[in-house]
Each structure stands twice: as structure tokens, then as C-alpha cells.
Design a protein around this motif. Structure first.
Motif, short mmCIF file in Angstrom:
data_model
loop_
_atom_site.label_atom_id
_atom_site.label_comp_id
_atom_site.label_asym_id
_atom_site.label_seq_id
_atom_site.Cartn_x
_atom_site.Cartn_y
_atom_site.Cartn_z
N PHE A 39 0.82 -1.20 0.00
CA PHE A 39 0.00 0.00 0.00
C PHE A 39 0.86 1.26 0.00
O PHE A 39 2.05 1.21 0.28
N SER A 40 0.18 2.37 -0.30
CA SER A 40 0.78 3.70 -0.20
C SER A 40 -0.08 4.52 0.76
O SER A 40 -1.30 4.51 0.63
N ASP A 41 0.58 5.20 1.65
CA ASP A 41 -0.13 6.09 2.58
C ASP A 41 -0.28 7.43 1.88
O ASP A 41 0.70 8.12 1.63
N LEU A 42 -1.52 7.81 1.55
CA LEU A 42 -1.74 9.05 0.83
C LEU A 42 -1.81 10.23 1.77
O LEU A 42 -0.97 11.11 1.73
N PHE A 47 -5.51 5.38 2.20
CA PHE A 47 -4.47 4.51 1.67
C PHE A 47 -4.85 3.98 0.30
O PHE A 47 -6.02 3.78 0.01
N LYS A 48 -3.82 3.74 -0.50
CA LYS A 48 -4.03 3.12 -1.81
C LYS A 48 -3.36 1.75 -1.79
O LYS A 48 -2.18 1.63 -1.47
N PHE A 49 -4.14 0.73 -2.13
CA PHE A 49 -3.66 -0.65 -2.15
C PHE A 49 -3.66 -1.20 -3.56
O PHE A 49 -4.46 -0.79 -4.39
N ARG A 50 -2.80 -2.16 -3.77
CA ARG A 50 -2.85 -2.95 -4.99
C ARG A 50 -3.73 -4.16 -4.72
O ARG A 50 -3.62 -4.80 -3.69
N LEU A 51 -4.57 -4.46 -5.68
CA LEU A 51 -5.47 -5.60 -5.57
C LEU A 51 -5.26 -6.49 -6.78
O LEU A 51 -5.39 -6.03 -7.93
N LYS A 52 -4.94 -7.73 -6.53
CA LYS A 52 -4.68 -8.68 -7.62
C LYS A 52 -5.89 -8.79 -8.53
O LYS A 52 -7.02 -8.87 -8.07
N ASN A 53 -5.63 -8.80 -9.81
CA ASN A 53 -6.67 -8.95 -10.82
C ASN A 53 -6.61 -10.38 -11.35
O ASN A 53 -5.79 -10.69 -12.22
N ILE A 68 -8.92 3.41 0.20
CA ILE A 68 -9.76 3.26 1.39
C ILE A 68 -9.43 4.35 2.40
O ILE A 68 -8.35 4.94 2.37
N LYS A 69 -10.36 4.58 3.29
CA LYS A 69 -10.14 5.47 4.44
C LYS A 69 -10.39 4.64 5.69
O LYS A 69 -11.43 3.99 5.80
#
Length: 105
Positions: A39-42, A47-53, A68-69
């Protein structure tokens, strides 16, 4: 922690499901294991997460991004997008999403 998915967020999921049939399974897996995801803390507990596709399992570049918040014991799902459709998001879009979601709550 409990995830809160609003109609606004669910519409995003349904739009992505038209192209990526496993998105709901992917997101459910994310909900169960998000603490282990990169994740990245915005800012301000956003936060911004990577989600597997799972529909395109080849490259990380094509994974989804989930914004997400985090509140005390709840997680508010703000946005989800595919890197194949949208390269990135900006703070204005995130704030607009947050405002739309807060109207629902």
C-alpha cells in the motif's frame, strides 16, 4: 475491522465486473487479507492498495487499485479502478468520492 461498501463503491465494482469477471472474488480476498497487501499512505488515514486482478493474472501493472479510508474500527471503501483503464487518480477525485460516500452514510 469491518469494511463498509456503499452504493457508490458498489457501482464501481459492477462497472468493473463487466470487463473483469472475478472482481468480487478478488475484492473479497482483499477484505480478508488487506493488512498483508502492498500500500501507499496518501494522507489522513487514506491509503491506496494494490489488488490482484485474477481476470488478468500476468502483470502487477494490470492489478486494480483500491482507495480506502480507515476510521477507528471501520474501513470505508472509496474507489476502485483498473490500471488498464485508468493510469492513476488524483486527490481531487478521491475527495469527490469521499464526499459522495459521506452523503450516503
Amino acid at each position: 475491522m469491518k469494511f463498509i461498501k456503499t452504493n457508490y463503491f458498489n457501482l464501481q465494482l459492477f462497472e468493473l465486473q463487466k470487463k473483469y469477471k472475478f472482481i468480487f472474488d478478488d475484492f473479497e480476498s482483499f477484505e480478508n487479507n488487506f493488512k498483508n497487501e502492498p500500500f501507499s499512505d496518501l494522507w489522513w488515514n487514506i491509503f491506496k492498495f494494490r489488488l490482484k486482478n485474477s481476470s488478468i493474472p500476468t502483470w502487477k501493472r494490470w492489478w486494480f487499485r483500491v482507495i480506502i479510508k480507515i476510521f477507528w474500527d471501520k474501513i470505508l471503501s472509496l474507489m476502485i479502478y483498473s490500471k488498464t483503464i485508468k493510469e492513476n487518480t488524483n486527490s481531487k477525485e478521491i475527495i469527490l468520492s469521499l464526499n459522495e460516500i459521506l452523503k450516503e452514510l
